[in-house]
Design a protein around this motif. Structure first.
Motif, PDB file in Angstrom:
ATOM      1  N   ARG A   1       2.576   5.098 -17.006  1.00 51.27           N
ATOM      2  CA  ARG A   1       3.856   5.289 -16.308  1.00 51.27           C
ATOM      3  C   ARG A   1       4.931   5.576 -17.344  1.00 51.27           C
ATOM      4  NH1 ARG A   1       5.772   4.496 -11.389  1.00 51.27           N
ATOM      5  NH2 ARG A   1       3.950   3.332 -10.688  1.00 51.27           N
TER       6      ARG A   1
ATOM      7  N   GLN B   1       1.922  12.793 -11.668  1.00 52.78           N
ATOM      8  CA  GLN B   1       2.288  12.441 -10.303  1.00 52.78           C
ATOM      9  C   GLN B   1       3.691  11.847 -10.290  1.00 52.78           C
ATOM     10  OE1 GLN B   1      -0.317   9.693  -8.203  1.00 52.78           O
ATOM     11  NE2 GLN B   1       0.230  10.614  -6.230  1.00 52.78           N
TER      12      GLN B   1
ATOM     13  N   TYR C   1      -3.278  14.935 -15.249  1.00 56.39           N
ATOM     14  CA  TYR C   1      -2.520  15.148 -14.022  1.00 56.39           C
ATOM     15  C   TYR C   1      -1.188  14.404 -14.119  1.00 56.39           C
ATOM     16  CZ  TYR C   1      -6.962  16.679 -11.954  1.00 56.39           C
ATOM     17  OH  TYR C   1      -8.140  17.334 -11.687  1.00 56.39           O
TER      18      TYR C   1
ATOM     19  N   PHE D   1     -10.813   8.780 -12.686  1.00 53.02           N
ATOM     20  CA  PHE D   1      -9.442   8.689 -13.158  1.00 53.02           C
ATOM     21  C   PHE D   1      -9.193   7.384 -13.897  1.00 53.02           C
ATOM     22  CE2 PHE D   1      -6.915  12.167 -11.249  1.00 53.02           C
ATOM     23  CZ  PHE D   1      -7.920  12.785 -10.529  1.00 53.02           C
ATOM     24  N   GLY D   2      -8.327   7.471 -14.891  1.00 53.22           N
ATOM     25  CA  GLY D   2      -7.875   6.278 -15.579  1.00 53.22           C
ATOM     26  C   GLY D   2      -6.764   5.599 -14.786  1.00 53.22           C
ATOM     27  N   PRO D   3      -6.277   4.475 -15.300  1.00 55.50           N
ATOM     28  CA  PRO D   3      -5.240   3.719 -14.594  1.00 55.50           C
ATOM     29  C   PRO D   3      -3.864   4.366 -14.656  1.00 55.50           C
ATOM     30  CG  PRO D   3      -5.718   2.692 -16.677  1.00 55.50           C
ATOM     31  CD  PRO D   3      -6.718   3.790 -16.518  1.00 55.50           C
TER      32      PRO D   3
ATOM     33  N   PHE E   1      -1.992  10.738 -15.247  1.00 49.19           N
ATOM     34  CA  PHE E   1      -3.382  10.319 -15.155  1.00 49.19           C
ATOM     35  C   PHE E   1      -4.265  11.217 -15.992  1.00 49.19           C
ATOM     36  CE2 PHE E   1      -2.921   7.128 -12.034  1.00 49.19           C
ATOM     37  CZ  PHE E   1      -2.007   7.554 -11.086  1.00 49.19           C
TER      38      PHE E   1
ATOM     39  N   GLN F   1       5.108  11.984  -4.835  1.00 52.35           N
ATOM     40  CA  GLN F   1       4.465  13.300  -4.884  1.00 52.35           C
ATOM     41  C   GLN F   1       2.945  13.163  -4.960  1.00 52.35           C
ATOM     42  OE1 GLN F   1       6.420  16.196  -4.780  1.00 52.35           O
ATOM     43  NE2 GLN F   1       8.017  14.676  -4.366  1.00 52.35           N
ATOM     44  N   ASP F   2       2.263  14.288  -4.754  1.00 53.00           N
ATOM     45  CA  ASP F   2       0.820  14.321  -4.929  1.00 53.00           C
ATOM     46  C   ASP F   2       0.517  14.642  -6.395  1.00 53.00           C
ATOM     47  OD1 ASP F   2       1.193  16.046  -1.960  1.00 53.00           O
ATOM     48  OD2 ASP F   2       0.249  14.075  -2.049  1.00 53.00           O
ATOM     49  N   PRO F   3      -0.643  14.256  -6.880  1.00 58.53           N
ATOM     50  CA  PRO F   3      -0.982  14.569  -8.275  1.00 58.53           C
ATOM     51  C   PRO F   3      -1.001  16.075  -8.507  1.00 58.53           C
ATOM     52  CG  PRO F   3      -2.486  12.938  -7.359  1.00 58.53           C
ATOM     53  CD  PRO F   3      -1.690  13.476  -6.202  1.00 58.53           C
TER      54      PRO F   3
ATOM     55  N   LEU G   1       3.898   9.201 -13.238  1.00 58.26           N
ATOM     56  CA  LEU G   1       2.618   8.630 -13.639  1.00 58.26           C
ATOM     57  C   LEU G   1       1.766   9.769 -14.184  1.00 58.26           C
ATOM     58  CD1 LEU G   1       1.503   6.166 -10.821  1.00 58.26           C
ATOM     59  CD2 LEU G   1       1.438   5.709 -13.273  1.00 58.26           C
TER      60      LEU G   1
END
Lengths: 113, 114
Positions: free
Chosen positions: B110, B37, B35, B105-107, B90, B41-43, B88
């Motif tokens: 960035r 993001q 994903y 989800f992972g961290p 993910f 914004q939204d993922p 970001l």
């Protein structure tokens, strides 16, 4: 995936119960309702999932009426750390679903002291 | 419990450079998702793999490609980077037996493109 509508933002105070409602009028028979929580700069976190009636876990409760056209995420006694964006997603979670999550506009919950 | 691992956590690249993001799913999870993001914004779903085969594609630019390896880790390759790719990224994993919508989800990585 069924389209969902939820409030853009909500405010609450510590210790209160928060209910976030999501509308999904076009939900299909085999669709499940799933809620995610996201803190700033972190990945979304799965909270709860349900099909009908009520589901409860250690974090939240999910209430789904008989017509399934809406659902309500209930967070008991919120704290400052519950400040986050909450996403409601609806889709076929089982039976070979590809599972890609389509995030709409979530609800930004702000908890104040 | 083991979680999804992503590397690197931060990456700074210049325009037109390439970048490779890595994801190590939770053991015994059979599906990996990527994903993106953007700021505020939204993922957005990019691409997914089920048992090492591409499962579905979302809004992934042609400049991006991804694959899942025999050890189930996945890599997202990004070429000809643009300023708008700053976001970001993910990775998430799930087990179809447990339900495809219960994703972990992972961290995130960035990515900053300058």
């Amino acid at each position: 995936l069924a389209k969902t509508t939820q409030p853009i933002s909500m405010d609450s105070y510590e210790g209160q119960e928060v209910n976030i409602t999501c509308s999904h009028n076009n939900i299909a028979t085999n669709d499940y309702i799933t809620w995610y929580q996201q803190f700033p700069s972190q990945g979304p976190r799965f909270i709860i999932q349900g099909y009908k009636t009520k589901v409860t876990n250690e974090v939240a409760s999910l209430f789904i009426p008989a017509d399934r056209k809406s659902s309500t995420l209930s967070l008991p006694r919120v704290s400052l750390s519950d400040t986050a964006v909450y996403y409601c997603l609806v889709g076929a979670a089982y039976g070979g679903s590809q599972g890609n999550l389509i995030f709409g506009k979530g609800t930004k919950l702000s908890v104040k002291p | 419990a083991a979680g999804v691992i992503q590397s690197p956590r931060h990456l700074i690249k210049e325009k037109r450079e390439t970048a490779t993001l890595k994801c190590y799913p939770i053991p015994r999870h059979d599906t990996v998702y990527w994903y993106q993001q953007g700021p505020g914004q939204d993922p957005q779903f990019l691409i997914s793999f089920y048992e090492k085969m591409q499962s579905d594609k979302g809004s992934i630019p042609d400049r991006f490609s991804a694959q899942q390896f025999s050890d189930y880790h996945s890599e997202l390759n990004m070429s000809s980077l643009e300023l708008g790719d700053s976001a970001l990224y993910f990775c998430a994993s799930s087990s179809r037996l447990a339900g495809a919508y219960e994703q972990y989800f992972g961290p995130g990585t960035r990515l900053t493109v300058t």
